[in-house]
Scaffold this active site. Structure first.
Site: not given
Ligand code: NAP
Length: 486
Positions: A227, A264
């Site tokens: 997501e 989101c």
């Molecule tokens: P994020 O930076 O992508 O992190 C999410 C999780 O994935 C964290 O545990 C992160 O680890 C891990 N991760 C990310 N890239 C990785 C990689 N290359 N290798 C290993 N682990 C990885 O997301 P976020 O901090 O929640 O950022 C907010 C974004 O999420 C916004 O763009 C928002 O739109 C989106 N979002 C979407 C939804 C939905 O339902 N679609 C809901 C909420 C948020 P670390 O923490 O260790 O970096």
């Protein structure tokens, strides 16, 4: 502290053994496990909520509400698996008169996949994190879960995971059916591990895409339910604008302000008639000023919000109505552009600013509503603000082809946990548009259908036997019958 490679391997292996031990468990047992977790979350709320407040800067009332939602979700998913709907039990008894020629006895049931890796989001430390919708639906399906803690709330993740493990153990679940790992490297290794059979992810498009590609590059690729981001545009008809324009503008700003814009489902664009000039700006400025400067979830998100806002704000065809760069605690920023600009540069519509900012898009000709909608990329939600009796069929048809949930006269920020909820959408909103991560249908992501052909009754899995010992709803010879959920 980050999980070491050895610890990660041990936790995945233990999760696999726990899966093997638990896979034959009755749906009612799994429901008991989920209810036990819900009760433990509630009884630990006075410890967990303050931890969440300290780590996320989200307010206490919002976080208490999120914990209530998370416990409700566990109970609803438990009741759903007990009723048996997600098992989709389908029995075609042998029929010598079958239209295409005699058919054998064929019985199909959805079976759990195995160990599921779950990545939680920064912005919902309960409902989309350790024991949020992804973990709860994987456990309901009969899978084990290894959860990668979000670096934005690691203390909370640890204490929540402790509560989950204790609750599962007291309810008699096998040890290791749920485990936590920390650190980005562990996250990557989790996706690669051959015993991991599916991954669920809520987070950024960049992170999600990197991990999706990694899952696809495995020698045996696995389903990756990502997501990702969305800009959730709202389309206002001319009649709705004439009758309710002021209220629509105020409600729009209220929706953008929720959680400091870190939803989101935040409306990132509102498409309105270009007719109200100075009055519109006055209403928007007044409504925006109600949101106090607010700290964001993490310094990393503050930086990426600032960068994405600057990228849009600095374009010559974009005008600032209110707001600006801000310091550590941003204020609301509202921008303006025209529908004709969007038609020339449709990439603007896909530009997510994860924070308290949004764009007002003004149209001159009513036909531009459908034209702008047709330029959208995949979205979690789209919204029509209209009036009863208006012809919005074309607009609705275009929006349903672009998004997982289409709203009428509402605001997309709230995502209720229900039977009919669809929190998904075409890429780049998600990596699996046929599924939802919220609601009871989320369970099916972690199951795989298996048909059994020609087996004698006593050698079939119990759920498929004639007497229906699991008392679940089943489709027999094309007709639904029996079971508690029927
Ligand atoms: P994020 O930076 O992508 O992190 C999410 C999780 O994935 C964290 O545990 C992160 O680890 C891990 N991760 C990310 N890239 C990785 C990689 N290359 N290798 C290993 N682990 C990885 O997301 P976020 O901090 O929640 O950022 C907010 C974004 O999420 C916004 O763009 C928002 O739109 C989106 N979002 C979407 C939804 C939905 O339902 N679609 C809901 C909420 C948020 P670390 O923490 O260790 O970096």
């Amino acid at each position: 502290m980050d999980t070491t490679a050895e610890q990660l391997l041990a936790r995945v292996e233990q999760a696999h053994h726990a899966f093997e031990a638990a896979r034959a468990s009755l749906p009612s047992e799994r429901e008991r496990w989920l209810v036990a977790i819900a009760e433990r979350l509630e009884s630990s709320s006075d410890e967990l909520v303050p931890l969440a407040v300290a780590e996320t800067h989200l307010g206490e009332p919002r976080l208490r509400g999120e914990l209530v939602r998370t416990a409700f979700q566990l109970r609803l998913l438990g009741a759903e698996i007990r009723g048996g709907g997600p098992l989709d039990v389908t029995i075609d008894r042998a029929d010598p008169e079958w239209g295409m020629g005699p058919r054998p006895d064929i019985r199909r049931v959805n079976e759990p996949l195995g160990v599921v890796g779950v990545f939680g989001a920064s912005n919902f430390p309960f409902a989309f994190s350790v024991i949020g919708g992804d973990s709860a639906s994987a456990l309901a399906a009969g899978c084990s879960v290894v959860h990668k803690a979000h670096s934005g709330h690691e203390q909370l993740a640890k204490r929540t995971a402790d509560a989950v493990v204790e609750a599962l153990s007291s309810a008699g679940a096998p040890a290791g059916v749920f485990a936590l790992v920390n650190g980005e490297e562990s996250g990557g290794m989790l996706v690669d591990h051959p015993l991991v059979q599916a991954v669920a992810f809520t987070g950024s498009t960049r992170g999600g895409r990197a991990l999706f590609d990694r899952a696809a590059a495995r020698s045996h690729p696995i389903p990756f339910y990502g997501e990702l981001g969305s800009t959730n545009p709202v389309f206002v008809t001319r009649l709705a604008w004439e009758r309710r324009g002021d209220a629509i503008l105020r409600e729009f700003v209220g929706s953008v302000a929720l959680g400091t814009g870190q939803f989101c489902t935040k409306p990132g664009f509102i498409v309105v008639p270009a007719s109200r000039g100075g009055k519109v700006d006055r209403i928007l400025r007044e409504a925006a000023s109600v949101m106090p400067p607010s700290e964001m979830l993490t310094p990393r998100l503050r930086k990426s919000y600032g960068d994405s806002l600057a990228k849009l704000r600095d374009r010559p065809e974009i005008e600032v109505i209110t707001g600006g760069a801000g310091g550590d605690k941003p204020v609301m920023t509202l921008l303006r552009t025209s529908a004709s600009t969007i038609c020339r540069a449709p990439e603007i519509l896909q530009h997510e600013m994860f924070g308290p900012a949004s764009v007002v898009v003004e149209y001159s000709d009513d036909s531009e509503l459908v034209r702008v909608a047709s330029l959208l990329d995949g979205q979690l939600t789209t919204t029509i603000q209209g009036e009863v009796g208006e012809d919005v069929d074309d607009l609705r048809r275009v929006l349903s082809s672009k998004s997982g949930r289409v709203l009428w006269n509402g605001w997309p920020t709230g995502v209720s946990v229900t039977y009919a909820q669809q929190h998904g959408g075409p890429y780049p909103a998600t990596t699996a548009s046929g599924t939802t991560s919220v609601g009871t249908s989320a369970i099916r992501r972690f199951m795989r259908p298996v048909s059994y052909q020609g087996f004698p009754d006593d050698q079939l899995p119990e759920v498929l036997r004639d007497g229906n010992p699991w008392m679940v709803e089943r489709r027999i010879d094309g007709r639904w019958s029996g079971g508690r959920g029927a």
